[in-house]
Scaffold this motif. Structure first.
Motif, PDB file in Angstrom:
ATOM      1  N   GLY A 100       0.803  -1.205   0.000  1.00  0.00           N
ATOM      2  CA  GLY A 100       0.000   0.000   0.000  1.00  0.00           C
ATOM      3  C   GLY A 100       0.841   1.263   0.000  1.00  0.00           C
ATOM      4  O   GLY A 100       0.760   2.099  -0.907  1.00  0.00           O
ATOM      5  N   VAL A 101       1.689   1.397   1.010  1.00  0.00           N
ATOM      6  CA  VAL A 101       2.493   2.610   1.146  1.00  0.00           C
ATOM      7  C   VAL A 101       3.646   2.628   0.151  1.00  0.00           C
ATOM      8  O   VAL A 101       3.878   3.633  -0.535  1.00  0.00           O
ATOM      9  N   ALA A 102       4.392   1.514   0.062  1.00  0.00           N
ATOM     10  CA  ALA A 102       5.584   1.490  -0.790  1.00  0.00           C
ATOM     11  C   ALA A 102       5.260   1.749  -2.264  1.00  0.00           C
ATOM     12  O   ALA A 102       5.891   2.614  -2.891  1.00  0.00           O
ATOM     13  N   PRO A 103       4.285   1.048  -2.894  1.00  0.00           N
ATOM     14  CA  PRO A 103       3.984   1.373  -4.292  1.00  0.00           C
ATOM     15  C   PRO A 103       3.504   2.808  -4.486  1.00  0.00           C
ATOM     16  O   PRO A 103       3.867   3.456  -5.480  1.00  0.00           O
ATOM     17  N   ALA A 104       2.690   3.303  -3.553  1.00  0.00           N
ATOM     18  CA  ALA A 104       2.198   4.675  -3.681  1.00  0.00           C
ATOM     19  C   ALA A 104       3.348   5.674  -3.617  1.00  0.00           C
ATOM     20  O   ALA A 104       3.410   6.630  -4.410  1.00  0.00           O
ATOM     21  N   MET A 105       4.285   5.462  -2.687  1.00  0.00           N
ATOM     22  CA  MET A 105       5.420   6.373  -2.567  1.00  0.00           C
ATOM     23  C   MET A 105       6.338   6.281  -3.775  1.00  0.00           C
ATOM     24  O   MET A 105       6.825   7.305  -4.288  1.00  0.00           O
ATOM     25  N   THR A 111       6.787   9.827 -10.817  1.00  0.00           N
ATOM     26  CA  THR A 111       6.149  10.750 -11.759  1.00  0.00           C
ATOM     27  C   THR A 111       5.056  11.618 -11.153  1.00  0.00           C
ATOM     28  O   THR A 111       4.865  12.756 -11.578  1.00  0.00           O
ATOM     29  N   MET A 112       4.329  11.120 -10.134  1.00  0.00           N
ATOM     30  CA  MET A 112       3.156  11.842  -9.663  1.00  0.00           C
ATOM     31  C   MET A 112       3.501  13.151  -8.969  1.00  0.00           C
ATOM     32  O   MET A 112       2.635  14.023  -8.830  1.00  0.00           O
ATOM     33  N   HIS A 113       4.740  13.329  -8.545  1.00  0.00           N
ATOM     34  CA  HIS A 113       5.118  14.574  -7.878  1.00  0.00           C
ATOM     35  C   HIS A 113       5.097  15.757  -8.848  1.00  0.00           C
ATOM     36  O   HIS A 113       5.111  16.915  -8.406  1.00  0.00           O
ATOM     37  N   GLY A 119      -1.270  15.345  -7.786  1.00  0.00           N
ATOM     38  CA  GLY A 119      -0.656  14.052  -8.051  1.00  0.00           C
ATOM     39  C   GLY A 119      -0.580  13.172  -6.821  1.00  0.00           C
ATOM     40  O   GLY A 119      -0.533  11.941  -6.944  1.00  0.00           O
ATOM     41  N   PHE A 120      -0.580  13.778  -5.648  1.00  0.00           N
ATOM     42  CA  PHE A 120      -0.520  12.987  -4.419  1.00  0.00           C
ATOM     43  C   PHE A 120      -1.859  12.358  -4.069  1.00  0.00           C
ATOM     44  O   PHE A 120      -1.909  11.353  -3.358  1.00  0.00           O
ATOM     45  N   ALA A 121      -2.950  12.939  -4.566  1.00  0.00           N
ATOM     46  CA  ALA A 121      -4.284  12.449  -4.221  1.00  0.00           C
ATOM     47  C   ALA A 121      -4.495  10.987  -4.627  1.00  0.00           C
ATOM     48  O   ALA A 121      -4.978  10.182  -3.814  1.00  0.00           O
ATOM     49  N   PRO A 122      -4.173  10.559  -5.875  1.00  0.00           N
ATOM     50  CA  PRO A 122      -4.342   9.129  -6.198  1.00  0.00           C
ATOM     51  C   PRO A 122      -3.455   8.215  -5.347  1.00  0.00           C
ATOM     52  O   PRO A 122      -3.885   7.100  -5.005  1.00  0.00           O
ATOM     53  N   CYS A 123      -2.268   8.678  -5.005  1.00  0.00           N
ATOM     54  CA  CYS A 123      -1.391   7.877  -4.144  1.00  0.00           C
ATOM     55  C   CYS A 123      -2.021   7.696  -2.764  1.00  0.00           C
ATOM     56  O   CYS A 123      -1.997   6.597  -2.193  1.00  0.00           O
ATOM     57  N   LEU A 124      -2.569   8.782  -2.234  1.00  0.00           N
ATOM     58  CA  LEU A 124      -3.241   8.704  -0.936  1.00  0.00           C
ATOM     59  C   LEU A 124      -4.455   7.787  -1.004  1.00  0.00           C
ATOM     60  O   LEU A 124      -4.691   6.968  -0.099  1.00  0.00           O
ATOM     61  N   LEU A 125      -5.222   7.899  -2.082  1.00  0.00           N
ATOM     62  CA  LEU A 125      -6.416   7.069  -2.240  1.00  0.00           C
ATOM     63  C   LEU A 125      -6.032   5.591  -2.306  1.00  0.00           C
ATOM     64  O   LEU A 125      -6.703   4.747  -1.694  1.00  0.00           O
ATOM     65  N   PHE A 126      -4.988   5.269  -3.038  1.00  0.00           N
ATOM     66  CA  PHE A 126      -4.571   3.874  -3.153  1.00  0.00           C
ATOM     67  C   PHE A 126      -4.162   3.311  -1.799  1.00  0.00           C
ATOM     68  O   PHE A 126      -4.561   2.192  -1.438  1.00  0.00           O
ATOM     69  N   ALA A 127      -3.375   4.054  -1.025  1.00  0.00           N
ATOM     70  CA  ALA A 127      -2.943   3.573   0.283  1.00  0.00           C
ATOM     71  C   ALA A 127      -4.130   3.396   1.231  1.00  0.00           C
ATOM     72  O   ALA A 127      -4.200   2.416   1.983  1.00  0.00           O
ATOM     73  N   VAL A 128      -5.077   4.327   1.196  1.00  0.00           N
ATOM     74  CA  VAL A 128      -6.257   4.230   2.061  1.00  0.00           C
ATOM     75  C   VAL A 128      -7.092   3.013   1.687  1.00  0.00           C
ATOM     76  O   VAL A 128      -7.573   2.268   2.555  1.00  0.00           O
ATOM     77  N   CYS A 129      -7.289   2.794   0.389  1.00  0.00           N
ATOM     78  CA  CYS A 129      -8.075   1.636  -0.049  1.00  0.00           C
ATOM     79  C   CYS A 129      -7.378   0.328   0.317  1.00  0.00           C
ATOM     80  O   CYS A 129      -8.052  -0.661   0.653  1.00  0.00           O
ATOM     81  N   MET A 130      -6.067   0.314   0.274  1.00  0.00           N
ATOM     82  CA  MET A 130      -5.346  -0.888   0.698  1.00  0.00           C
ATOM     83  C   MET A 130      -5.570  -1.151   2.188  1.00  0.00           C
ATOM     84  O   MET A 130      -5.765  -2.306   2.607  1.00  0.00           O
TER      85      MET A 130
END
Length: 291
Positions: A100-105, A111-113, A119-130
């Motif tokens: 969850g955290v490692a792939p999002a980071m 690229t998302m930065h 760009g951080f919003a999808p990363c946050l969403l993915f970690a939360v859903c995990m």
């Protein structure tokens, strides 16, 4: 007491058979699954460090290694009869960080930065859903297996954590391969934050969905498909050795392509269990999941 008596006692104490000290605690065999989980957790932490250093190939490799360890520690715990509530909770915490955290980071730093907060919003969403997906899995453990129908035993609810991490890293796998092939335009398109963000949101939705996905716990392979399966596995291993990043990207696409067939198999088994259809032998067994 004379000196002679003391000498005899010392000789008896010297030649007395020594007893091996007994230590209280768990046997080492029962600790092996937790040690493997710890190794997977370390892989996830080091992957985040490599992401900060811009070593994205090594970061992706460590996440894959964590996935392999996650697939082994649970089976090893059942084999050694070392399952415990502590091990289950520890495994879930490790899965949250590694998948969850490692792939999002890593994807954010890859690229998302470029899109900053957006760009951080999808990363946050993915970690939360995990996290939600793993919390739902732990809650199902407390309910017990008796509530789950027999036909649903071979299915997960939603995409499991390691598979979700592999699918969300698809742009990274494909982008690395395209860069190695010196195709900058395609590599730039795959690396675009908009494309990566869409993939992250889609995979995050699959994690928390109620989509039935094959768990392959009791998967029966018909005899006619054994040889093609072995040949396909050999071809995939050859591709993995020759072009590992392309093979990993194709593996993610193949897994996503299997989801409709998984849903069809689940619905068919459900109708058979409810008596709406005549029982059909699927994959060599009436309770198989190959159909």
């Amino acid at each position: 007491m004379t000196s002679e008596d003391g000498r005899v006692r010392r000789l008896r104490r010297r030649f007395r058979p020594r007893t091996r000290p007994r230590f209280e605690g768990q046997s080492f065999n029962r600790l092996i699954p937790n040690i493997m989980t710890m190794l997977g957790l370390c892989c996830g932490l080091v992957a985040i460090r490599f992401g900060f250093e811009g070593r994205f190939e090594q970061a992706a490799t460590l996440i894959l290694v964590a996935g392999v360890i996650d697939g082994l520690d649970g089976r090893l715990a059942r084999l050694l009869k070392a399952t415990s509530r502590f091990g289950a909770e520890f495994d879930s915490l490790s899965d949250f960080l590694c998948f969850g955290v490692a792939p999002a980071m890593v994807l954010y730093l890859w690229t998302m930065h470029d899109y900053r907060s957006l760009g951080f919003a999808p990363c946050l969403l993915f970690a939360v859903c995990m996290a939600l997906r793993l919390a739902r899995f732990n809650a199902a453990l407390d309910v017990g297996p008796a509530v789950k129908p027999a036909y649903a035993y071979n299915f997960f609810t939603g995409v499991p954590a390691p598979a979700g991490a592999g699918c969300v890293l698809f742009p990274l796998f494909l982008g690395i391969w395209l860069e190695q092939m010196d195709w900058p335009l395609l590599a730039g398109a795959v690396r675009h934050p908009a494309f990566v963000g869409i993939v992250m949101v889609a995979v995050a939705g699959l994690l928390v969905s109620t989509l039935p996905t094959w768990s392959f716990k009791n998967f029966k392979v018909p005899r006619d498909y054994v040889l093609p399966l072995l040949l396909g596995t050999g071809l995939f291993v050859a591709a993995l050795l020759a072009e590992p990043w392309l093979a990993l990207a194709l593996a993610g696409v193949c897994y996503l392509g299997m989801l409709p067939f998984s849903v069809r198999s689940y619905l068919r088994l459900k109708r058979e269990a409810e008596g709406l259809l005549e029982p059909v032998v699927v994959g060599g067994s009436g309770t198989g999941t190959g159909g």
